[in-house]
Structure formats: C-alpha cells, structure tokens
Design an enzyme around this catalytic site. Sequence first.
Site, PDB file in Angstrom:
ATOM      1  N   GLU A 101      67.088  46.189  28.359  1.00 36.30           N
ATOM      2  CA  GLU A 101      66.474  44.856  28.397  1.00 36.30           C
ATOM      3  C   GLU A 101      66.323  44.330  26.977  1.00 36.30           C
ATOM      4  OE1 GLU A 101      62.975  44.642  30.834  1.00 36.30           O
ATOM      5  OE2 GLU A 101      64.119  44.979  32.660  1.00 36.30           O
ATOM      6  N   HIS A 147      57.960  33.662  30.607  1.00 36.24           N
ATOM      7  CA  HIS A 147      59.270  34.257  30.907  1.00 36.24           C
ATOM      8  C   HIS A 147      60.307  33.146  30.842  1.00 36.24           C
ATOM      9  CE1 HIS A 147      62.471  36.566  32.651  1.00 36.24           C
ATOM     10  NE2 HIS A 147      61.699  37.642  32.655  1.00 36.24           N
ATOM     11  N   ARG A 189      61.580  37.530  23.854  1.00 36.88           N
ATOM     12  CA  ARG A 189      61.284  36.575  24.919  1.00 36.88           C
ATOM     13  C   ARG A 189      60.756  35.238  24.425  1.00 36.88           C
ATOM     14  NH1 ARG A 189      58.504  39.721  29.911  1.00 36.88           N
ATOM     15  NH2 ARG A 189      60.482  40.547  30.601  1.00 36.88           N
ATOM     16  N   HIS A 213      53.863  34.059  32.445  1.00 37.43           N
ATOM     17  CA  HIS A 213      54.316  35.317  33.040  1.00 37.43           C
ATOM     18  C   HIS A 213      53.381  36.493  32.771  1.00 37.43           C
ATOM     19  CE1 HIS A 213      57.260  38.083  34.623  1.00 37.43           C
ATOM     20  NE2 HIS A 213      57.311  38.769  33.484  1.00 37.43           N
ATOM     21  N   ARG A 230      54.834  40.697  24.159  1.00 36.60           N
ATOM     22  CA  ARG A 230      55.100  41.969  24.842  1.00 36.60           C
ATOM     23  C   ARG A 230      56.594  42.267  24.899  1.00 36.60           C
ATOM     24  NH1 ARG A 230      55.932  43.106  30.972  1.00 36.60           N
ATOM     25  NH2 ARG A 230      56.659  40.958  30.885  1.00 36.60           N
TER      26      ARG A 230
HETATM   27  C1  LIG Z   1      57.647  38.490  38.820  1.00 39.28           C
HETATM   28  C2  LIG Z   1      57.161  39.532  37.841  1.00 39.28           C
HETATM   29  C3  LIG Z   1      58.025  40.502  37.362  1.00 39.28           C
HETATM   30  C4  LIG Z   1      57.570  41.469  36.460  1.00 39.28           C
HETATM   31  N1  LIG Z   1      58.421  42.467  36.067  1.00 39.28           N
HETATM   32  C5  LIG Z   1      57.938  43.461  35.268  1.00 39.28           C
HETATM   33  C6  LIG Z   1      58.752  44.580  34.942  1.00 39.28           C
HETATM   34  O1  LIG Z   1      59.899  44.690  35.365  1.00 39.28           O
HETATM   35  N2  LIG Z   1      58.216  45.552  34.141  1.00 39.28           N
HETATM   36  C7  LIG Z   1      56.954  45.484  33.657  1.00 39.28           C
HETATM   37  O2  LIG Z   1      56.522  46.394  32.929  1.00 39.28           O
HETATM   38  N3  LIG Z   1      56.159  44.442  33.980  1.00 39.28           N
HETATM   39  C8  LIG Z   1      56.609  43.448  34.776  1.00 39.28           C
HETATM   40  N4  LIG Z   1      55.795  42.412  35.102  1.00 39.28           N
HETATM   41  C9  LIG Z   1      54.394  42.441  34.658  1.00 39.28           C
HETATM   42  C10 LIG Z   1      53.652  43.474  35.497  1.00 39.28           C
HETATM   43  O3  LIG Z   1      54.083  43.381  36.825  1.00 39.28           O
HETATM   44  C11 LIG Z   1      52.150  43.269  35.436  1.00 39.28           C
HETATM   45  O4  LIG Z   1      51.721  43.164  34.110  1.00 39.28           O
HETATM   46  C12 LIG Z   1      51.447  44.460  36.085  1.00 39.28           C
HETATM   47  O5  LIG Z   1      51.938  44.657  37.391  1.00 39.28           O
HETATM   48  C13 LIG Z   1      49.952  44.266  36.131  1.00 39.28           C
HETATM   49  O6  LIG Z   1      49.438  45.325  36.890  1.00 39.28           O
HETATM   50  P1  LIG Z   1      47.884  45.456  37.096  1.00 39.28           P
HETATM   51  O7  LIG Z   1      47.696  46.640  37.982  1.00 39.28           O
HETATM   52  O8  LIG Z   1      47.206  45.405  35.798  1.00 39.28           O
HETATM   53  O9  LIG Z   1      47.477  44.107  37.874  1.00 39.28           O
HETATM   54  P2  LIG Z   1      48.011  43.504  39.236  1.00 39.28           P
HETATM   55  O10 LIG Z   1      49.148  44.254  39.784  1.00 39.28           O
HETATM   56  O11 LIG Z   1      48.204  42.042  39.030  1.00 39.28           O
HETATM   57  O12 LIG Z   1      46.794  43.744  40.235  1.00 39.28           O
HETATM   58  C14 LIG Z   1      45.575  43.042  40.099  1.00 39.28           C
HETATM   59  C15 LIG Z   1      44.648  43.482  41.201  1.00 39.28           C
HETATM   60  O13 LIG Z   1      43.348  42.953  40.953  1.00 39.28           O
HETATM   61  C16 LIG Z   1      42.844  42.373  42.153  1.00 39.28           C
HETATM   62  N5  LIG Z   1      41.887  41.334  41.770  1.00 39.28           N
HETATM   63  C17 LIG Z   1      41.952  40.467  40.718  1.00 39.28           C
HETATM   64  N6  LIG Z   1      40.864  39.687  40.696  1.00 39.28           N
HETATM   65  C18 LIG Z   1      40.085  40.071  41.752  1.00 39.28           C
HETATM   66  C19 LIG Z   1      38.842  39.649  42.263  1.00 39.28           C
HETATM   67  N7  LIG Z   1      38.111  38.670  41.698  1.00 39.28           N
HETATM   68  N8  LIG Z   1      38.350  40.270  43.365  1.00 39.28           N
HETATM   69  C20 LIG Z   1      39.063  41.258  43.972  1.00 39.28           C
HETATM   70  N9  LIG Z   1      40.242  41.708  43.527  1.00 39.28           N
HETATM   71  C21 LIG Z   1      40.744  41.123  42.432  1.00 39.28           C
HETATM   72  C22 LIG Z   1      44.081  41.865  42.876  1.00 39.28           C
HETATM   73  O14 LIG Z   1      43.815  41.688  44.251  1.00 39.28           O
HETATM   74  C23 LIG Z   1      45.045  43.003  42.584  1.00 39.28           C
HETATM   75  O15 LIG Z   1      44.803  44.050  43.491  1.00 39.28           O
HETATM   76  C24 LIG Z   1      56.229  41.433  36.007  1.00 39.28           C
HETATM   77  C25 LIG Z   1      55.359  40.448  36.475  1.00 39.28           C
HETATM   78  C26 LIG Z   1      55.815  39.505  37.390  1.00 39.28           C
HETATM   79  C27 LIG Z   1      54.855  38.472  37.897  1.00 39.28           C
END
Ligand SMILES: Cc1cc2nc3c(=O)[nH]c(=O)nc-3n(C[C@H](O)[C@H](O)[C@H](O)COP(=O)(O)OP(=O)(O)OC[C@H]3O[C@@H](n4cnc5c(N)ncnc54)[C@H](O)[C@@H]3O)c2cc1C
Length: 523
Positions: free
Chosen positions: A120, A239, A285, A344, A379
């Site tokens: 990437e 993004h 990016r 993003h 990032r």
């Molecule tokens: C389309 C897309 C593609 C991506 N591709 C990549 C990739 O290939 N590689 C990579 O490293 N990163 C990628 N990213 C970034 C990465 O996916 C995210 O940074 C990462 O998944 C965040 O994970 P997390 O567990 O911190 O939060 P999330 O997976 O966003 O989870 C957040 C959680 O918090 C909960 N929550 C939030 N607020 C509340 C509230 N007030 N009350 C109750 N629950 C709440 C939600 O319900 C959820 O369960 C991508 C992002 C997107 C959008």
Amino acid sequence: MKNAIDNVIETDGALILGAGIAGLFTALKLAPLPCLVLAGSAPGASGSSAWAQGGIAAAVGEGDDWRSHAADTMAAGGGLCDPEIVSLVARQAPHRIDDLIAYGAPFDRAADGKLALGLEAAHSHSRIVHVGGDRAGAEISRTLAARARATPSITLLAGFHAIELAMEDGRVTGLFARTGSGSQARLVLFRARAVIFATGGLGALYSVTTNPLEARGEGLGMAARAGALIADAEFVQFHPTAIDIGRDPAPLATEALRGEGAILIDEAGRRFMPDIHPDAELAPRDVVARALHRQIAGGHRTFLDCRAAIGESFKDRFPTVHAACISAGIDPARQPIPVAPAAHYHMGGIASDSRGRSSLDGLWVAGECASTGLHGANRLASNSLLEGLVFGALAAEDVKGRIGGGVLRGVPPAPCGLALPAPPHVLRAAMSRLVGLERNEDGLRQGLEAIARLERNAGGDLGNMLAAARLVTAAALARRESRGTHWRSDYPQTDKIGVRSFITLDDARRIGEAAPALQRARS
Ligand SMILES: Cc1cc2nc3c(=O)[nH]c(=O)nc-3n(C[C@H](O)[C@H](O)[C@H](O)COP(=O)(O)OP(=O)(O)OC[C@H]3O[C@@H](n4cnc5c(N)ncnc54)[C@H](O)[C@@H]3O)c2cc1C
C-alpha cells in the site's frame, strides 16, 4: 446525570465501550478477567472495523523488518510521530498477527502457504496481511466476535448508547447508557473497576465520509467533557478514493488498488499524479487527497482507472469494491471509477500513554478513539487496525495488573429499538466545508460559531458529538502551520519543529474565544 436511573449493573472486572476490533481484542486479552463489552451495534459487524478493506500492516515478509515499518510510519507522520511508540507498535505487529491467526482469522495465503502480503501507499515493502482480498475488517471482526462469544469471562451487550462517564472522587467508575426510545427508554448506570474506551473515530461528523454513521466521536466527546486531555485533534485523514456515487456513507475504493497499479485520471483520461509527487498514486494519502480536492475545485472530475492494472480479475480480488461499483452501474474492469476524497480516519483522540492509560484515572483507551503518538500528522495505510490490536493488548495487560477477578451484579435490561441521535446535517456540512481538507482562520471561526449555535439550540443528545467537533475545529484554528493532513491555506508553511497538540475541552472553548496559537507539549 439528572434523569432517573432504571438499572445499576456493577462488575468488579472491566467495562469496555465499543465492539469493533479494538474492543473485542482487548476483551479477549483481558480473559479470564471478567469484562462487559457494551456497544451501539452488534459485535462482529460493529463500527468502522467491519468495513476495513485493505488489511493490517506488519513486517512479516522476507527481507522486511520492523525498523523499515517504523521508518515508513515516521516518514508518513509529518514529524509528529512519537518514535518510542512507533518502535513499540512496529515490533509488536507480527505478534499481534500471530494472535489473530491463533483466534482463527483466515488470512489470505500464497501458494507456498505463507501469508500473502499486499503493498500500500508509502510502505517500502509488501506487508499488508489481508483476508478474502478486501474483506479483512469483516472477517476479522466476525472471528473475534465468535471467539468472544465462546469466552466465558466476556459478556457482550449490544444496543446501548453511552452518553456520559460516571465519576467518583475524580476517578472514572463507569458510564451511563440508554437503551430503547420513547416510553421504552431505559437509563442504565454501568459501574466497573476499569473502563476502557474503544469507541472508534469521528468521520460521520463530516457530510462526505467513508465511516459508518456510528463513528461520531462520542467517546472522544464523553472523555473530553469529563476533563480528559485530547491530543492532535486537528488531524483528520481524508481518503482520496471514496467512490463518488452520491451515497452516505460513501463506499471506499481501497488503497490496495493503487498498490496494484491503478491510476488516477481526470474526465479527459489525463493522469495527473506524476506531476505532483515522485511516487505518483502511491504518494502519502494527504498529498493524493489534496491533489484530487484541487482537481475537483478546478472543475474536473476524478476517476480511479483499474482497467489495465486489475481488469477482469477485479471481481474476485476486490469483491466489496466490485459490488459497490456494480450497484451504481459501473463495471470497474471496463470503466474508470468516479472517486472523491472523504473523511476517513482521526489521528487525534483521547491522549494515551504507552499502557493505554488516558489522563483520567480509571479510563483506558484503545483503537481509533485514542491518540497514542503512532500516526503523527498522517496515518500510514493499514496501521490503524494494528494500533487497536497493540494498544488493546497493552491496555489489557495494564488493567489486569491493577484489578483482580470479579462478579457481575444486576441484570441489564434487554436492549430494545435503540434510536441513535443522527449527527445533524448542518454540523456535517459545516465540518466538510470549513474544517475539511483545506482550512483557514475565517472558515474555522465560522465552524466554531456553527458549533456554538448548535450547542445553544440542540445541546442534549448531541453534546458529545459537538464537543468532538469543537475539539477538532479549535485545535485546527490553533495550529498556524500546514502539516500532514492539516492544510491551512493562510499558513501554508511547515514550522521547523513539529509539536503535538494537547488540549482539554476548556482549552478548546478558550481557543474559540481568543484563538491563541495554543500548542504546548504535554507536561
Ligand atoms: C471503509 C474503511 C476502510 C478501512 N480500511 C482499513 C484498513 O484496511 N486497514 C486499517 O488498518 N484500517 C482501516 N480503516 C480504519 C479502521 O477500520 C478503523 O480505524 C478501526 O476499525 C477502528 O477500530 P475501533 O475498534 O477503534 O473502532 P470501531 O471499529 O469504529 O468501533 C467503535 C465501537 O464503538 C461503539 N460506540 C461508539 N460510540 C458509542 C456510544 N456512544 N455508545 C455505544 N457504543 C458506542 C460502536 O458501536 C462500535 O462498536 C478503514 C476504515 C474504513 C471506514
């Protein structure tokens, strides 16, 4: 909390808010310490995690080395990465991939059985482990959720909307959450010995985003309202290649496509990136996103052309992107895909140390809601899932060292018909227009005024989102230079010495009033 509490649920173990990859991995690493995982949506399909396409960066290939991964991360971060954190994460990356394999993550393999590795942008080696081509997030989320459900120490509760931290004697002791709506609404106080936020990012505060609408910065807002220190809030990554088919959220055309040789062209078929950066489509990016933004501002349309690089194998190699294109009547094997930049990823977040501790006693953070110093001003692709895994494990280890076992007391109400407050259109439009890819003092001040109007008129349920929006906008106003994803058209220079920003919500309010150049090192 003024409203009457319907239930109190107590645990002597840990409470995790968020069931994306960071939350679920932390829960698994905490086992056998009891923990309750609370989330807005169903674990296994929750948050941005389930939508991640590219995969996870780790120096596991032949000829690759954690030092090279660390150097690429530092180079992308625009002088603001914390070198110790970068080394820590790059060194631990292969071990966290081993953990995922042990939990059953079905990573793609090469013919010789070794992990298949993708390239990437701005990575100097092929080091992205992936699943099913572009289904890494969905498959890893599903695997972790299944594992969590089979782990006796973990209780998963979906359908709760957390609204405020509970504090006693200056320490975080739990949180208040709602479930249901109207006459069915219930307010529950969850109390725990340790609270871990894994609440994801804030892309949905922008009107054009790749994030699910639950990524609204509420964890950031809640922590800030309780007094937590917030780091690097101004750095929001856009993004470059969201698929521009008028959908909200916008589907993503993964960066891996450019890694495979796809090129960016305008409506006349002219390739413009080689004139802008020596790495062309594989430039960092922020460079690519701003190039597209300027093409569009200049009246052009922008497309990702995958015809020569990927062609007929598109459907099998990138099934998620293929499905999104086909649903809009575009065959990406034969037609260029219309693309535009979209909010993003948030590099900023709740300031965390190397053990995942926030500045609030009793609150740990992991994943996108945290700002650990890994990403700096920009990032590196596929480092975010990795950060969630590494800091999930570190936070779990730290929490385990502080609390012992425990039992759960009280019975949570069955979640019913949760209606999450939507981020208001007027806020999303203001953030995109005024606090987006190109910023200036006038626009940022207008942004703060729009947020203040909403605070006066809407307040209530929107309080956490508005606090998050205020932090991003105020920190952007205070940073009078351009660096990484933060581009100020009125301050296009990059200061000689890069300094991370650390502010509280009170600081952000003061910045709104006086706009001092507030950038101070964390004391
Ligand atoms: C389309 C897309 C593609 C991506 N591709 C990549 C990739 O290939 N590689 C990579 O490293 N990163 C990628 N990213 C970034 C990465 O996916 C995210 O940074 C990462 O998944 C965040 O994970 P997390 O567990 O911190 O939060 P999330 O997976 O966003 O989870 C957040 C959680 O918090 C909960 N929550 C939030 N607020 C509340 C509230 N007030 N009350 C109750 N629950 C709440 C939600 O319900 C959820 O369960 C991508 C992002 C997107 C959008």
